[in-house]
Design a protein around this motif. Structure first.
Motif, mmCIF file in Angstrom:
data_model
loop_
_atom_site.group_PDB
_atom_site.id
_atom_site.type_symbol
_atom_site.label_atom_id
_atom_site.label_comp_id
_atom_site.label_asym_id
_atom_site.label_seq_id
_atom_site.Cartn_x
_atom_site.Cartn_y
_atom_site.Cartn_z
ATOM 1 N N ASN A 222 0.823 -1.209 0.000
ATOM 2 C CA ASN A 222 0.000 0.000 0.000
ATOM 3 C C ASN A 222 0.855 1.258 0.000
ATOM 4 O OD1 ASN A 222 -2.802 0.333 -0.203
ATOM 5 N ND2 ASN A 222 -3.131 -0.808 1.682
ATOM 6 N N ILE A 223 1.765 1.345 0.943
ATOM 7 C CA ILE A 223 2.571 2.558 1.056
ATOM 8 C C ILE A 223 3.519 2.705 -0.121
ATOM 9 C CG2 ILE A 223 4.356 1.471 2.478
ATOM 10 C CD1 ILE A 223 3.034 5.090 2.752
ATOM 11 N N ASN A 224 4.071 1.593 -0.635
ATOM 12 C CA ASN A 224 4.985 1.678 -1.770
ATOM 13 C C ASN A 224 4.255 2.035 -3.052
ATOM 14 O OD1 ASN A 224 7.910 0.996 -1.147
ATOM 15 N ND2 ASN A 224 6.878 -0.662 -0.077
ATOM 16 N N PHE A 225 3.050 1.485 -3.254
ATOM 17 C CA PHE A 225 2.262 1.877 -4.419
ATOM 18 C C PHE A 225 1.949 3.369 -4.369
ATOM 19 C CE2 PHE A 225 0.237 -2.574 -5.232
ATOM 20 C CZ PHE A 225 1.471 -3.023 -5.651
ATOM 21 N N TYR A 226 1.584 3.830 -3.188
ATOM 22 C CA TYR A 226 1.269 5.257 -3.040
ATOM 23 C C TYR A 226 2.484 6.114 -3.346
ATOM 24 C CZ TYR A 226 -0.074 9.700 -0.948
ATOM 25 O OH TYR A 226 -0.327 11.038 -0.742
ATOM 26 N N ARG A 227 3.634 5.746 -2.828
ATOM 27 C CA ARG A 227 4.847 6.533 -3.057
ATOM 28 C C ARG A 227 5.246 6.505 -4.531
ATOM 29 N NH1 ARG A 227 4.835 9.829 1.155
ATOM 30 N NH2 ARG A 227 5.109 8.761 3.153
ATOM 31 N N ILE A 228 5.164 5.337 -5.157
ATOM 32 C CA ILE A 228 5.540 5.219 -6.566
ATOM 33 C C ILE A 228 4.643 6.081 -7.441
ATOM 34 C CG2 ILE A 228 5.536 3.633 -8.534
ATOM 35 C CD1 ILE A 228 6.508 1.443 -6.597
ATOM 36 N N ILE A 229 3.345 5.942 -7.256
ATOM 37 C CA ILE A 229 2.405 6.661 -8.120
ATOM 38 C C ILE A 229 2.426 8.160 -7.839
ATOM 39 C CG2 ILE A 229 -0.037 6.898 -8.737
ATOM 40 C CD1 ILE A 229 -0.300 3.881 -8.061
ATOM 41 N N SER A 230 2.552 8.538 -6.577
ATOM 42 C CA SER A 230 2.618 9.977 -6.257
ATOM 43 C C SER A 230 3.878 10.596 -6.859
ATOM 44 C CB SER A 230 2.578 10.185 -4.745
ATOM 45 O OG SER A 230 3.693 9.566 -4.116
ATOM 46 N N GLU A 231 4.974 9.839 -6.892
ATOM 47 C CA GLU A 231 6.204 10.349 -7.509
ATOM 48 C C GLU A 231 6.012 10.505 -9.022
ATOM 49 O OE1 GLU A 231 9.561 12.139 -7.606
ATOM 50 O OE2 GLU A 231 9.050 11.191 -5.693
ATOM 51 N N LEU A 232 5.333 9.556 -9.645
ATOM 52 C CA LEU A 232 5.048 9.663 -11.080
ATOM 53 C C LEU A 232 4.154 10.861 -11.373
ATOM 54 C CD1 LEU A 232 4.442 5.883 -11.896
ATOM 55 C CD2 LEU A 232 6.362 7.280 -12.668
ATOM 56 N N MET A 233 3.136 11.060 -10.553
ATOM 57 C CA MET A 233 2.255 12.212 -10.756
ATOM 58 C C MET A 233 3.013 13.516 -10.559
ATOM 59 S SD MET A 233 -1.527 11.163 -9.290
ATOM 60 C CE MET A 233 -1.015 10.913 -7.600
ATOM 61 N N ASN A 234 3.882 13.547 -9.588
ATOM 62 C CA ASN A 234 4.673 14.741 -9.336
ATOM 63 C C ASN A 234 5.613 15.037 -10.514
ATOM 64 O OD1 ASN A 234 5.466 16.862 -7.342
ATOM 65 N ND2 ASN A 234 7.446 15.850 -7.501
ATOM 66 N N ASN A 235 6.206 13.978 -11.094
ATOM 67 C CA ASN A 235 7.052 14.159 -12.271
ATOM 68 C C ASN A 235 6.266 14.704 -13.451
ATOM 69 O OD1 ASN A 235 9.303 13.242 -10.913
ATOM 70 N ND2 ASN A 235 9.210 11.170 -11.734
ATOM 71 N N SER A 236 5.067 14.182 -13.642
ATOM 72 C CA SER A 236 4.223 14.689 -14.724
ATOM 73 C C SER A 236 3.883 16.160 -14.504
ATOM 74 C CB SER A 236 2.925 13.873 -14.820
ATOM 75 O OG SER A 236 3.195 12.536 -15.183
ATOM 76 N N PHE A 237 3.552 16.490 -13.259
ATOM 77 C CA PHE A 237 3.173 17.867 -12.934
ATOM 78 C C PHE A 237 4.326 18.845 -13.142
ATOM 79 C CE2 PHE A 237 2.903 21.283 -9.762
ATOM 80 C CZ PHE A 237 1.686 21.850 -10.105
ATOM 81 N N ILE A 238 5.535 18.451 -12.721
ATOM 82 C CA ILE A 238 6.674 19.368 -12.760
ATOM 83 C C ILE A 238 7.336 19.403 -14.130
ATOM 84 C CG2 ILE A 238 8.971 19.840 -11.808
ATOM 85 C CD1 ILE A 238 8.013 18.674 -9.174
ATOM 86 N N HIS A 239 7.538 18.226 -14.744
ATOM 87 C CA HIS A 239 8.398 18.151 -15.932
ATOM 88 C C HIS A 239 7.652 17.956 -17.255
ATOM 89 C CE1 HIS A 239 11.787 17.897 -13.197
ATOM 90 N NE2 HIS A 239 11.239 16.850 -12.596
ATOM 91 N N ALA A 240 6.562 17.187 -17.242
ATOM 92 C CA ALA A 240 5.984 16.743 -18.516
ATOM 93 C C ALA A 240 5.016 17.736 -19.138
ATOM 94 C CB ALA A 240 5.286 15.398 -18.321
ATOM 95 N N ASN A 241 4.349 18.556 -18.305
ATOM 96 C CA ASN A 241 3.333 19.507 -18.800
ATOM 97 C C ASN A 241 2.287 18.804 -19.675
ATOM 98 O OD1 ASN A 241 2.137 22.027 -19.056
ATOM 99 N ND2 ASN A 241 3.261 22.513 -20.934
ATOM 100 N N PRO A 242 1.632 17.759 -19.159
ATOM 101 C CA PRO A 242 0.668 17.010 -19.976
ATOM 102 C C PRO A 242 -0.712 17.661 -19.975
ATOM 103 C CG PRO A 242 0.812 16.021 -17.828
ATOM 104 C CD PRO A 242 1.772 17.194 -17.811
ATOM 105 N N GLN A 243 -1.541 17.180 -20.871
ATOM 106 C CA GLN A 243 -2.938 17.573 -20.871
ATOM 107 C C GLN A 243 -3.788 16.591 -20.060
ATOM 108 O OE1 GLN A 243 -4.180 20.435 -22.325
ATOM 109 N NE2 GLN A 243 -2.004 20.885 -22.659
ATOM 110 N N LYS A 244 -3.310 15.320 -20.034
ATOM 111 C CA LYS A 244 -4.077 14.308 -19.323
ATOM 112 C C LYS A 244 -3.145 13.227 -18.778
ATOM 113 C CE LYS A 244 -8.228 11.437 -19.656
ATOM 114 N NZ LYS A 244 -9.354 10.982 -20.512
ATOM 115 N N VAL A 245 -3.549 12.671 -17.658
ATOM 116 C CA VAL A 245 -2.829 11.574 -17.010
ATOM 117 C C VAL A 245 -3.797 10.413 -16.831
ATOM 118 C CG1 VAL A 245 -1.778 10.811 -14.841
ATOM 119 C CG2 VAL A 245 -1.130 13.007 -15.827
#
Length: 317
Positions: A222-245
């Motif tokens: 549970n905690i590792n899935f949360y950390r992994i996915i939150s890190e991916l979302m944070n990368n998308s937010f900061i670096h990728a500038n996407p329209q959709k996730v």
């Protein structure tokens, strides 16, 4: 020509035998290498017997059965030596397996200690700084603003607003370090809440597809899935500038399948040149957490072509 060739072959055989015997000490008198060396010695003797027949009417040892018995001994020594060598390779495989297991245990222990430290720090931060900021806010609220000059009134209002914002920020920091939503409401609610808070700042659309029974997930998963996915979302937010996730978590027969993708900028990815030192700390943490859960992943991305990553985590029901 044949005599010269046989002479050279005999010399080569003798040199190989000498080298093999000289390596016995370096192998710490390993039984397999001793047997192989004995086989080399017998092959050299056999070659000598064969070679002697070209120069003398009778061989040094005229009985052919002696030559035959030497061949039998060579085969026996080689056979037994290969058996011991196989045991060595099996032992190496076992050592490699134990090394990988220990490495995973170390990574898991580091991650668990990190999570405990996060929780402790978040608790101390919330319990220590929270009451102080709340006290400052209450003190500022209790001031009689009617007797203040307009400038002082504005200063008090600004300080009150700053105290309020500090309390909100403190709660966000504490929640990110030790997400209470994950503990109280589960993985799905925690990730949806995080996505709503994060992606609304840049109007990034998102879609989540959860097809799992969270009861089958251990606390560690549970905690590792949360950390992994939150890190991916944070990368998308900061670096990728996407329209959709898009995020998909599905439970198969014996494993959890996680697929995450965005339509952002992407980047050049060369899996054959993977090196932890060449990655950002965030991706490092993602791959370390995946490894601690015996997970496997694959990445597909390219410049201006989005980013996609898939994980496969075994589960024990």
């Amino acid at each position: 020509m044949l005599k010269i060739a046989l002479l050279l072959s005999m010399l080569f055989q003798v040199v190989a035998t000498i080298l093999a015997v000289s390596l016995i000490r370096k192998t710490r008198f390993n039984i397999s290498w001793i047997l192989i060396s004995c086989a080399f010695i017998l092959m050299a003797l056999r070659r000598l017997f064969e070679f002697s027949g070209f120069f003398w009417e009778s061989k040094l040892f005229p009985k052919d059965e002696i030559n035959g018995w030497i061949g039998v001994l060579i085969s026996l020594f080689v056979f037994v030596g290969v058996i011991f060598i196989k045991k060595i390779f099996n032992l190496q495989d076992e050592i490699e397996r134990l090394r990988e297991e220990n490495e995973k245990k170390i990574i898991s222990a580091v991650i668990n200690n990190e999570e405990k430290a996060r929780q402790r720090f978040a608790r101390e931060l919330h319990d220590g700084m929270g009451p102080v900021l709340s006290s400052i806010k209450m003190t500022l609220s209790a001031l009689n603003k009617e007797n203040l000059t307009p400038m002082n009134r504005k200063i008090i209002e600004t300080a009150h607003s700053a105290a309020s914002n500090s309390i909100v920020t403190l709660k966000e920091i504490a929640n990110n370090m030790s997400p209470h939503l994950l503990t109280n409401y589960g993985l799905k609610q925690a990730l949806e809440t995080l996505a709503a808070q994060l992606f609304s700042q840049k109007n990034i659309g998102y879609e989540f597809d959860f097809q799992i029974d969270e009861k089958h997930l251990s606390d560690e998963m549970n905690i590792n899935f949360y950390r992994i996915i939150s890190e991916l979302m944070n990368n998308s937010f900061i670096h990728a500038n996407p329209q959709k996730v898009y995020l998909e978590i599905k439970e198969k027969d014996t494993y959890i399948h996680i697929r995450y993708l965005d339509d952002g900028k992407g980047f050049e990815y060369k899996p054959e040149n993977e090196n932890y030192r060449d990655r950002g700390m965030g991706m490092n943490n993602i791959f370390s957490r995946a490894k601690s859960l015996n997970g496997h992943y694959s990445i597909v991305t390219a410049p201006d072509n989005g980013f996609s990553i898939e994980f496969f985590f075994p589960i024990n029901k």
